[in-house]
Design an enzyme around this catalytic site. Structure first.
Site, short mmCIF file in Angstrom:
data_model
loop_
_atom_site.label_atom_id
_atom_site.label_comp_id
_atom_site.label_asym_id
_atom_site.label_seq_id
_atom_site.Cartn_x
_atom_site.Cartn_y
_atom_site.Cartn_z
N ARG A 1 0.81 -1.22 0.00
CA ARG A 1 0.00 0.00 0.00
C ARG A 1 0.85 1.27 0.00
NH1 ARG A 1 -5.43 0.05 0.56
NH2 ARG A 1 -6.43 -1.96 0.97
N GLU B 1 -2.44 -8.44 3.76
CA GLU B 1 -3.89 -8.34 3.88
C GLU B 1 -4.52 -9.63 3.42
OE1 GLU B 1 -5.68 -4.81 2.33
OE2 GLU B 1 -3.99 -3.51 2.92
N GLU C 1 -10.34 -1.49 -5.76
CA GLU C 1 -9.67 -0.55 -4.86
C GLU C 1 -8.28 -0.21 -5.37
OE1 GLU C 1 -8.60 0.25 -0.18
OE2 GLU C 1 -8.62 -1.81 -0.94
N ASP D 1 -12.50 6.66 -11.64
CA ASP D 1 -12.83 8.05 -11.30
C ASP D 1 -11.71 8.95 -11.83
OD1 ASP D 1 -13.87 10.35 -10.28
OD2 ASP D 1 -13.27 9.95 -8.21
N HIS E 1 -19.59 -7.05 0.44
CA HIS E 1 -18.79 -7.89 -0.45
C HIS E 1 -18.71 -7.13 -1.77
CE1 HIS E 1 -18.64 -11.38 2.19
NE2 HIS E 1 -19.96 -11.28 2.37
N CYS F 1 -16.90 -7.55 -4.23
CA CYS F 1 -16.74 -8.43 -5.39
C CYS F 1 -18.09 -8.77 -6.02
CB CYS F 1 -16.04 -9.73 -4.99
SG CYS F 1 -14.50 -9.49 -4.10
#
Length: 619
Positions: free
Chosen positions: A263, A293, A304, A364, A585, A587
């Site tokens: 990250r 993670e 993400e 975005d 969720h 996904c």
């Protein structure tokens, strides 16, 4: 009544005054119906003979073709199957010289407005509507036959008359591209979009046989997106099968495009892992793993990743793009220095956007239409980006930098002495990373003074500089990365405006449409008290909170093509009343809600959850 155009030489055989044609038809409305039918029947017999002998069609005859095309009686069904079909056949099969004359009438003839006389825009809209109506009628008949015969709705079932009509629309579309008389969406045909078998049609397109993909202007952006999605799914499945069989007989070959990301080093890790990937590797299904993670990527983790990576790369402080404060749009930062690392990063941005398209992720990002025009031209095997230099207009600049466009527009319309008032040359200055650079818009531009006589040339050359020469290296690297993923795919079916929708989604946050398609699980249903509270709460949200809810539940705050009604969305029960936050969720676009005991608790828990949506645990 003479149909001659008074702006032309009356002796010119191509002279035509559309307003007189329309007024003549207006007068015919006062005639008995029998007279109108008699005229239509005579026209049908003549056009039927001419349609099978394209060699008989001359430029002079095109005047008569347009006059008949404008006949209002054609909107009545009895004349659809014969007269319109023949007219379409003639326009399609006539010589290029005849088509040029027909084009002249559509874009140059001057109808006099008033007294019910249509404008050029209305004339084009009428012609397109007329052909669409003919196609709709034929498709309805063909669908009935196909259904009764137990056949599939294949493009091969379309008959010669529909093909002729499509070819005629193709001609109108290209005339409209140049003249910009009506919106490109007016060429979408809903009947054909409902009729098409996506994969069968795209397969025929790739095999270079007749396909509706040869006429992409009639396909809606939603249909094209479905074709692209199906193509991507098939290619990913093929790559997975190939990797499986290779592992059996040759050796292990990674079945996925796997990115392992820290990250704190998103850009560095993505750059290292993507820069050496081939076109074949990039066509594999993407999987993203964040270090340390536990999230398993079934789609949500990669959403993400894209959001975080693009947010960082597009950020002005990173130096690759600049955001205009007035338009809020991003454009390439002007950097004349040779910086290979920077170019590699532009290439990666292009690859990431291509991967987002290929994996069905909406981003975005806020680029102007000019970028998508450049990408479309670069994707065209016959394309020459230099052609765009002649097409840039102030409207393109208005979208990105209104202040700069306003200044150039004022220069063009300035009524005084430009030399005295502006006191400048054909050399411009710009800043890059704290340094000031000069650029000559033309050869020896520093010694050419700006005057009234050459100001239009100055504007033209400045637009070339802004959109091309000042960002050439950056755009080329970006384009190379983008097309490494997308070249040869169904992306070629999209217009620049549609590519923008494909990447950025729809701006329409219609949560009523989302409510209509939502599915419920675990004991919830549309009449459940908690569900009623939920929708009352959500409908009262401001736009920013609706976007946060979308991001929380789907991993993206963008709306898919076709609107929220096209989204697969589920609300599932996550136990009895408690103080636990809602979870999701991403996904599977599923929101997990406890059966909260009060509307106030639901509102507080939901707002807390969507306000802290970034980062994946086990979900």
């Amino acid at each position: 009544m003479s149909f001659a155009d008074p702006t032309m030489d009356p002796k010119n055989p191509l002279s035509l005054q559309l307003s007189d044609v329309q007024q003549a038809y207006w007068l015919l409305r006062e005639c008995p119906p029998e007279a109108q039918i008699l005229i239509a029947s005579a026209a049908e017999r003549i056009m039927s003979s001419v349609s099978v002998r394209p060699d008989l069609v001359t430029p002079r005859l095109m005047k008569g073709i347009l006059i008949i095309f404008m006949y209002p009686i054609l909107k009545e069904k009895p004349w659809q199957s014969s007269l319109v079909a023949n007219l379409c056949q003639i326009v399609w099969r006539c010589s290029s010289a005849c088509q040029r004359v027909f084009k002249y009438y559509l874009v140059t003839a001057r109808p006099s407005l008033g007294n019910g006389v249509a404008s050029l825009e209305e004339t084009m809209a009428w012609l397109v509507w007329l052909v669409h109506r003919f196609i709709n009628t034929r498709v309805e008949i063909i669908e009935g036959y196909v259904t009764r015969a137990g056949l599939s709705c294949s493009t091969s079932n379309l008959d010669e008359s529909v093909i002729s009509a499509l070819q005629c629309l193709y001609f109108f579309y290209h005339v409209n591209q140049e003249a910009k008389l009506i919106k490109y969406t007016e060429f979408y045909n809903e009947s054909l979009n409902g009729f098409i078998d996506f994969m069968d049609d795209f397969k025929r397109f790739r095999e270079r046989t007749f396909s509706l993909c040869n006429f992409p202007f009639v396909l809606t952006v939603a249909t094209k997106a479905n074709i692209l999605k199906l193509e991507s799914s098939v290619l990913m499945r093929e790559k997975l099968q190939f990797a499986f069989f290779r592992a059996l007989f040759v050796g292990v070959n990674p079945p996925y495009l796997l990115l392992t990301i820290r990250r704190d080093f998103i850009i560095e890790d993505a750059l290292v892992q993507l820069q050496d990937k081939s076109h074949e590797d990039l066509k594999k299904q993407l999987k993203v793993k964040f270090v340390n993670e536990e999230g398993i990527d079934e789609g949500g983790v990669q959403k993400e990743f894209f959001q975080l990576a693009m947010r960082e790369l597009i950020d002005p402080k990173y130096g690759m793009f600049k955001t205009n404060e007035e338009s809020r749009l991003c454009w390439f930062a002007q950097n004349p220095l040779d910086d290979q690392l920077s170019l590699d990063e532009y290439n990666m941005v292009g690859r990431l956007i291509g991967l987002a398209i290929y994996n069905g992720i909406i981003l975005d990002i806020h680029f102007p239409l000019a970028l998508y025009k450049k990408l479309a031209m670069a994707a065209d095997a016959q394309g020459d980006l230099r052609k765009l230099d002649e097409l840039w207009e102030l409207d393109d600049l208005w979208e990105i930098d209104p202040t700069l466009a306003r200044g150039l527009s004022q220069l063009e319309s300035f009524e005084g002495d430009v030399l005295e008032a502006y006191d400048r040359t054909f050399q411009v200055e710009f800043e890059s990373f704290g340094q000031t650079f000069q650029h000559d818009l033309v050869s020896d531009g520093a010694n050419i003074l700006l005057t009234n006589a050459n100001r239009k040339e100055f504007v033209k050359e400045y637009l070339k500089f802004y959109f091309t020469s000042s960002i050439a290296k950056q755009f080329n690297a970006f384009s190379e990365g983008f097309h490494l993923v997308t070249l040869g795919s169904a992306i070629q079916l999209f217009r620049p405006e549609e590519v923008e929708q494909l990447i950025c989604g729809s701006p329409d946050l219609d949560f009523n449409a989302l409510e209509q398609i939502t599915q419920y699980e675990g004991g919830f249903h549309s009449k459940s008290r908690i569900i009623r509270w939920f929708w009352e709460t959500v409908h009262a949200y401001e736009e920013k909170d609706k976007k946060r809810l979308l991001f929380f539940t789907t991993g993206s705050d963008r709306v898919p093509i076709g609107g929220l009604g096209q989204l697969s969305f589920t609300i599932s029960k996550n136990g009895p009343d408690s103080m636990r936050l809602p979870t999701s969720h991403t996904c599977y676009n599923t929101l997990m809600l406890c059966a909260y005991s009060s509307k106030e608790r639901l509102q507080e828990r939901l707002m807390t959850a969507i306000g802290n949506a970034e980062g994946f645990g086990l979900m």
